[in-house]
Design a protein around this motif. Structure first.
Motif, mmCIF file in Angstrom:
data_model
loop_
_atom_site.group_PDB
_atom_site.id
_atom_site.type_symbol
_atom_site.label_atom_id
_atom_site.label_comp_id
_atom_site.label_asym_id
_atom_site.label_seq_id
_atom_site.Cartn_x
_atom_site.Cartn_y
_atom_site.Cartn_z
ATOM 1 N N MET A 177 -3.554 8.362 4.725
ATOM 2 C CA MET A 177 -3.250 9.098 5.166
ATOM 3 C C MET A 177 -1.720 8.486 5.174
ATOM 4 O O MET A 177 -0.434 8.943 5.098
ATOM 5 N N ALA A 178 -1.727 8.058 6.220
ATOM 6 C CA ALA A 178 -0.421 7.669 6.709
ATOM 7 C C ALA A 178 0.656 6.674 5.197
ATOM 8 O O ALA A 178 1.751 6.616 5.695
ATOM 9 N N HIS A 179 -0.644 5.931 4.354
ATOM 10 C CA HIS A 179 -0.042 5.554 3.756
ATOM 11 C C HIS A 179 0.477 6.421 2.727
ATOM 12 O O HIS A 179 2.288 6.038 1.973
ATOM 13 N N LEU A 180 0.479 7.624 2.149
ATOM 14 C CA LEU A 180 0.767 8.264 1.623
ATOM 15 C C LEU A 180 2.104 8.736 2.369
ATOM 16 O O LEU A 180 3.467 9.565 1.776
ATOM 17 N N GLY A 181 1.916 9.135 3.006
ATOM 18 C CA GLY A 181 3.185 9.446 4.372
ATOM 19 C C GLY A 181 4.336 9.399 3.964
ATOM 20 O O GLY A 181 5.504 9.352 3.606
ATOM 21 N N ILE A 182 4.470 7.613 4.880
ATOM 22 C CA ILE A 182 5.106 6.676 4.718
ATOM 23 C C ILE A 182 5.213 6.580 2.683
ATOM 24 O O ILE A 182 6.813 6.331 3.386
ATOM 25 N N ALA A 183 5.199 6.631 1.800
ATOM 26 C CA ALA A 183 5.208 6.391 0.465
ATOM 27 C C ALA A 183 6.645 7.743 0.091
ATOM 28 O O ALA A 183 7.565 7.085 -0.294
ATOM 29 N N CYS A 184 6.079 8.678 -0.112
ATOM 30 C CA CYS A 184 6.600 9.521 0.096
ATOM 31 C C CYS A 184 8.253 9.757 0.913
ATOM 32 O O CYS A 184 9.139 9.718 0.288
ATOM 33 N N LEU A 214 -4.791 7.163 -3.282
ATOM 34 C CA LEU A 214 -5.570 8.200 -2.431
ATOM 35 C C LEU A 214 -5.377 9.831 -2.852
ATOM 36 O O LEU A 214 -5.902 10.684 -2.949
ATOM 37 N N ASN A 215 -3.305 9.306 -3.892
ATOM 38 C CA ASN A 215 -3.266 10.848 -4.216
ATOM 39 C C ASN A 215 -4.110 11.312 -5.788
ATOM 40 O O ASN A 215 -3.912 12.525 -5.884
ATOM 41 N N GLN A 216 -4.648 10.698 -6.132
ATOM 42 C CA GLN A 216 -5.587 10.965 -6.580
ATOM 43 C C GLN A 216 -6.915 10.611 -6.347
ATOM 44 O O GLN A 216 -7.905 11.846 -7.341
ATOM 45 N N LEU A 217 -7.248 10.131 -5.267
ATOM 46 C CA LEU A 217 -9.167 10.615 -4.676
ATOM 47 C C LEU A 217 -9.193 11.453 -4.607
ATOM 48 O O LEU A 217 -10.018 12.013 -4.107
ATOM 49 N N GLY A 218 -7.956 12.181 -3.860
ATOM 50 C CA GLY A 218 -8.106 13.427 -2.291
ATOM 51 C C GLY A 218 -8.921 13.676 -0.959
ATOM 52 O O GLY A 218 -8.660 14.412 -0.779
ATOM 53 N N TYR A 237 0.395 -1.426 0.099
ATOM 54 C CA TYR A 237 -0.241 0.022 0.407
ATOM 55 C C TYR A 237 0.831 1.569 0.047
ATOM 56 O O TYR A 237 -0.020 2.191 0.184
ATOM 57 N N CYS A 238 2.365 1.180 0.056
ATOM 58 C CA CYS A 238 3.309 2.775 -0.075
ATOM 59 C C CYS A 238 4.325 1.514 -1.366
ATOM 60 O O CYS A 238 5.350 1.763 -1.088
ATOM 61 N N GLU A 239 3.491 2.462 -2.587
ATOM 62 C CA GLU A 239 4.708 2.668 -3.460
ATOM 63 C C GLU A 239 5.439 3.279 -3.476
ATOM 64 O O GLU A 239 5.458 4.339 -4.032
ATOM 65 N N SER A 240 6.454 3.371 -3.192
ATOM 66 C CA SER A 240 7.492 4.926 -2.910
ATOM 67 C C SER A 240 7.973 4.908 -4.368
ATOM 68 O O SER A 240 8.852 5.919 -4.494
ATOM 69 N N ASP A 241 8.496 3.543 -4.702
ATOM 70 C CA ASP A 241 8.687 3.572 -6.371
ATOM 71 C C ASP A 241 8.473 5.166 -7.156
ATOM 72 O O ASP A 241 9.162 5.361 -8.173
ATOM 73 N N ARG A 242 6.804 5.236 -6.646
ATOM 74 C CA ARG A 242 6.378 5.695 -7.447
ATOM 75 C C ARG A 242 6.128 7.463 -7.094
ATOM 76 O O ARG A 242 5.389 8.031 -8.295
ATOM 77 N N PHE A 243 7.120 7.687 -6.102
ATOM 78 C CA PHE A 243 6.486 8.743 -5.400
ATOM 79 C C PHE A 243 8.314 9.564 -5.191
ATOM 80 O O PHE A 243 7.797 10.785 -4.961
#
Length: 265
Positions: free
Chosen positions: A170-177, A159-163, A108-114
């Motif tokens: 939101m934790a997933h997005l923070g972790i991935a970045c 999530l980044n697309q959904l908004g 759920y944290c695809e950091s390679d895309r960020f």
């Protein structure tokens, strides 16, 4: 501060069903368990083990019919979450071995895309804590926090697309970045005093300045009163219960967190 925290789960089980539970917080340098209760009804044999992330997990087979789990703790925890503006980035070759699993992309944290996005968000910030702070500001300001809306687990990219999303998303997005900047980051699930509406909560920790620091995109102030139950790469690692076989119905879930007076000696 001292907190009393509890979680009650109630199921209707069609056939005997294997479960893995993850509901026992551990004492550590940020929290101390003074009293604990763990009740299975009806009582069934359970075996506890520690997973690869140090979480206390319980294995059992729930019988057919009504089945419930009640856990409660009295716990001493920090009334303010530590912050450390300026805490430095730790080069990967200097990181402790146990932090390395939290550098990789996960389900759920695809950091390679960020990589590009994380670099853009944190541009001009000192490497380390200040980069994580910039990421949290981005998530908080661009993603609408909608507690109670997230029945389906979604990834950082989704999530980044959904908004909009829940604390877990939101934790997933923070972790991935953070991972995209080679900063170890892990998900935490636990209790948070004063959460509205009251429920279990998710945030993340990042490893900078030679220790883990708390970050929470859902809260305007990084308050204390947190009780960590489980740590993992993402939501797939920190489910408070996992059942196997035919689906079961969760008919009730109730969480309470209250401040309590400390013990008198």
């Amino acid at each position: 501060m001292w907190l009393s925290a509890s979680c009650f789960l109630e199921f209707q089980i069609p056939v005997p069903t294997p479960f893995l539970l993850m509901l026992r917080p551990r004492s550590g340098w940020q929290q101390w368990i003074a009293r604990e209760e763990y009740v299975l009804s009806p009582s069934v044999p359970a075996v506890e083990f520690t997973d690869i992330y140090g979480n206390l997990c319980q294995r059992l087979v729930a019988p057919a019919g009504h089945f419930s789990v009640l856990t409660s703790v009295n716990i001493e925890t920090a009334d303010v979450s530590d912050t450390a503006p300026g805490a430095p980035f730790i080069e990967v070759q200097q990181l402790p071995d146990e932090t390395l699993p939290f550098l990789y992309p996960s389900r759920y944290c695809e950091s390679d895309r960020f990589t590009e996005m994380a670099a853009s968000i944190s541009a001009g910030r000192a490497a380390g804590y200040d980069q994580c702070d910039a990421i949290v500001d981005y998530v908080r300001n661009t993603i609408r926090y909608t507690p109670g809306s997230g029945q389906q687990i979604i990834s950082a990219s989704e999530l980044n697309q959904l908004g909009y999303g829940v604390c877990r998303d939101m934790a997933h997005l923070g972790i991935a970045c953070c991972r995209a900047l080679s900063i170890p980051a892990r998900m935490v699930v636990g209790y948070l005093e004063g959460l509205e509406p009251m429920d279990l909560h998710a945030w993340f920790e990042a490893y900078v300045g030679n220790r883990w620091y708390t970050f929470d995109p859902t809260q305007p102030d990084l308050q204390g009163g947190r009780v960590a139950i489980a740590f993992g790469r993402d939501a797939a690692d920190v489910a408070i219960y996992t059942q196997f076989g035919d689906p079961v119905e969760l008919i009730n879930m109730h969480v309470e967190v209250e401040r309590m007076p400390g013990p008198t000696y």
